[in-house]
Scaffold this active site. Structure first.
Site, PDB file in Angstrom:
ATOM      1  N   GLU A  39       4.913 -12.691   1.137  1.00  0.00           N
ATOM      2  CA  GLU A  39       5.344 -11.799   0.065  1.00  0.00           C
ATOM      3  C   GLU A  39       6.617 -11.070   0.490  1.00  0.00           C
ATOM      4  O   GLU A  39       6.567 -10.186   1.349  1.00  0.00           O
ATOM      5  CB  GLU A  39       4.236 -10.791  -0.257  1.00  0.00           C
ATOM      6  CG  GLU A  39       2.894 -11.415  -0.573  1.00  0.00           C
ATOM      7  CD  GLU A  39       1.748 -10.466  -0.274  1.00  0.00           C
ATOM      8  OE1 GLU A  39       1.662  -9.419  -0.950  1.00  0.00           O
ATOM      9  OE2 GLU A  39       0.954 -10.759   0.645  1.00  0.00           O
ATOM     10  N   HIS A  55      -0.963  -2.573  -4.538  1.00  0.00           N
ATOM     11  CA  HIS A  55      -0.437  -3.510  -5.532  1.00  0.00           C
ATOM     12  C   HIS A  55      -0.442  -2.967  -6.970  1.00  0.00           C
ATOM     13  O   HIS A  55      -0.771  -3.682  -7.911  1.00  0.00           O
ATOM     14  CB  HIS A  55      -1.209  -4.818  -5.472  1.00  0.00           C
ATOM     15  CG  HIS A  55      -0.998  -5.607  -4.215  1.00  0.00           C
ATOM     16  ND1 HIS A  55       0.151  -5.512  -3.449  1.00  0.00           N
ATOM     17  CD2 HIS A  55      -1.802  -6.501  -3.578  1.00  0.00           C
ATOM     18  CE1 HIS A  55       0.047  -6.321  -2.415  1.00  0.00           C
ATOM     19  NE2 HIS A  55      -1.125  -6.926  -2.455  1.00  0.00           N
ATOM     20  N   HIS A  95       2.481 -12.855  -5.358  1.00  0.00           N
ATOM     21  CA  HIS A  95       1.365 -12.939  -4.413  1.00  0.00           C
ATOM     22  C   HIS A  95       0.756 -14.346  -4.377  1.00  0.00           C
ATOM     23  O   HIS A  95      -0.464 -14.498  -4.314  1.00  0.00           O
ATOM     24  CB  HIS A  95       0.291 -11.917  -4.773  1.00  0.00           C
ATOM     25  CG  HIS A  95      -0.491 -11.411  -3.595  1.00  0.00           C
ATOM     26  ND1 HIS A  95      -1.175 -12.253  -2.745  1.00  0.00           N
ATOM     27  CD2 HIS A  95      -0.708 -10.152  -3.132  1.00  0.00           C
ATOM     28  CE1 HIS A  95      -1.791 -11.532  -1.822  1.00  0.00           C
ATOM     29  NE2 HIS A  95      -1.507 -10.252  -2.018  1.00  0.00           N
ATOM     30  N   ARG A 126       0.807  -1.225   0.000  1.00  0.00           N
ATOM     31  CA  ARG A 126       0.000   0.000   0.000  1.00  0.00           C
ATOM     32  C   ARG A 126       0.838   1.272   0.000  1.00  0.00           C
ATOM     33  O   ARG A 126       1.921   1.318   0.573  1.00  0.00           O
ATOM     34  CB  ARG A 126      -0.935   0.003   1.226  1.00  0.00           C
ATOM     35  CG  ARG A 126      -2.003  -1.074   1.152  1.00  0.00           C
ATOM     36  CD  ARG A 126      -2.741  -1.266   2.475  1.00  0.00           C
ATOM     37  NE  ARG A 126      -3.823  -2.228   2.315  1.00  0.00           N
ATOM     38  CZ  ARG A 126      -3.669  -3.561   2.377  1.00  0.00           C
ATOM     39  NH1 ARG A 126      -2.473  -4.085   2.606  1.00  0.00           N
ATOM     40  NH2 ARG A 126      -4.708  -4.347   2.207  1.00  0.00           N
ATOM     41  N   ASP A 159      -1.953  -9.661   8.528  1.00  0.00           N
ATOM     42  CA  ASP A 159      -1.736  -9.014   7.233  1.00  0.00           C
ATOM     43  C   ASP A 159      -0.759  -7.875   7.475  1.00  0.00           C
ATOM     44  O   ASP A 159      -1.092  -6.705   7.348  1.00  0.00           O
ATOM     45  CB  ASP A 159      -3.051  -8.505   6.641  1.00  0.00           C
ATOM     46  CG  ASP A 159      -2.918  -8.059   5.184  1.00  0.00           C
ATOM     47  OD1 ASP A 159      -1.831  -8.266   4.596  1.00  0.00           O
ATOM     48  OD2 ASP A 159      -3.890  -7.516   4.631  1.00  0.00           O
TER      49      ASP A 159
END
Length: 368
Positions: free
Chosen positions: A332, A128, A202, A103, A268
């Site tokens: 990731e 992304h 991803h 982000r 996350d």
């Protein structure tokens, strides 16, 4: 318990060709034909990658009994990656992510005194790469081989102004399925104007192959003593907080589901890796039912650990598998989120004359 490199039950099986085979994977919504490339190694492991989004669509690796199973989430053809349901939920299954992974706050950054405005495709923020990131473009594909194994070289020119980013960015990504049972991803890029770049893949992994199995029993180790604290919009506050004594502490192995309820929304977040020089440890995952292991090494300073919190059962993938909450996890490798607006974070600015180089290796094995 001893840990060994995974091999298939039939060790006589070898790669069927010197270079990956290609097959038709369907057409995009604008009628462009898409190809699927199958990389095979000496032990029969297979990785299939599409030139649409550079997407890893399947990855067959053995369990402790030598049985091959697909350990990534995805679809049987390209239409699955373009369906209205997929675009609405935007899970980015298996895709290459760019120009900027993760982000950027408020879809803005200032570089060399000029403010750049990006698409806001994640609430008030950019995620992304924007409305049409690298996950949705057609990459030029070149199947090949190296001393390590079969390769797929993908190239893409992201033009000056694409999604609001400055500079013509030439990107090359090489997937290698090595003969020691690893999927290696090498990234490189050059630009003619200074620009932020943060490239990653991803893939959603589930080492317990089978419909309906979630990932909460997987045991994860992250060699990271700190993580980037985020606000309600998952934008870093700038604080790098110690993990000790919190549910973010994976410096020793913990099952994903052990403490996930203590983290609002689930995991996350970006972990700050302890090592930063050269190729270094980033993660270790063990799935106790199948015995499969996955070890991640990278040249990147951070890793986003995401536990499929937004999957809600509206997507049906390969073999009719319904992807519900926690159906897969992502690891990731990356620079930190919102780095263009965080001067204390490692820089993501690529300048003319410089070449970005980054590597990540997902090494598979079994624990018996």
């Amino acid at each position: 318990m001893a840990e060994t490199t995974a091999t298939s039950a039939d060790t006589t099986q070898t790669a069927s060709a010197a270079v990956p085979a290609s097959a038709y994977f369907g057409k995009t919504t604008d009628g462009t034909e898409v190809q699927l490339y199958t990389l095979t190694n000496a032990h029969g492991l297979k990785a299939t990658i599409s030139n649409f989004g550079g997407t890893l669509t399947s990855l067959l690796v053995p369990d402790k009994d030598g049985k091959l199973g697909d350990v990534v989430l995805g679809f049987d053809d390209v239409s699955g990656y373009q369906s209205l349901a997929f675009r609405k939920s935007n899970p980015y299954f298996g895709a290459l992510i760019g120009r900027y992974g993760n982000r950027i706050k408020a879809g803005k950054f200032t570089l060399d005194g000029k403010e750049y405005t990006l698409a806001k495709n994640n609430g008030a923020n950019t995620l992304h790469g924007g409305n049409k990131g690298f996950d949705q473009v057609i990459w030029q594909a070149e199947p090949g081989s190296s001393a390590e194994g079969q390769t797929l070289k993908l190239t893409y020119l992201s033009k000056d102004g694409e999604e609001g980013y400055p500079g013509n960015l030439n990107v090359t990504v090489i997937y290698t399925l090595t003969n020691d049972d690893a999927l290696k991803i090498d990234y490189s890029a050059t630009t003619d104007k200074a620009t932020p770049v943060n490239l990653t893949n991803h893939a959603y992994f589930n080492l317990n192959h089978g419909a309906g199995k979630d990932i909460l029993g997987h045991e994860v180790t992250l060699p990271a003593d700190r993580y980037t604290v985020v606000d309600a919009g998952l934008i870093p506050t700038g604080e790098l907080r110690p993990v000790r004594g919190t549910p973010f502490d994976f410096t020793t192995p913990h099952a994903i589901g052990e403490r996930i309820d203590q983290v609002p929304g689930g995991y996350d977040h970006n972990w700050v890796l302890n090592q930063t020089s050269g190729l270094h440890a980033a993660a270790m995952v063990y799935e106790p039912v199948t015995g499969r292991t996955m070890t991640v090494t990278t040249t990147e300073p951070g890793i986003q650990f995401y536990t499929g919190n937004f999957l809600d059962g509206t997507l049906t993938g390969k073999d009719g598998t319904v992807y519900g909450k926690h159906a897969g996890f992502c690891l990731e490798t990356q620079h930190f989120p919102d780095s263009p607006n965080q001067p204390k974070f490692p820089s993501t600015i690529l300048k003319p004359g410089d070449t970005l180089k980054s590597s990540t290796i997902y090494q598979f094995g079994v624990r018996k």
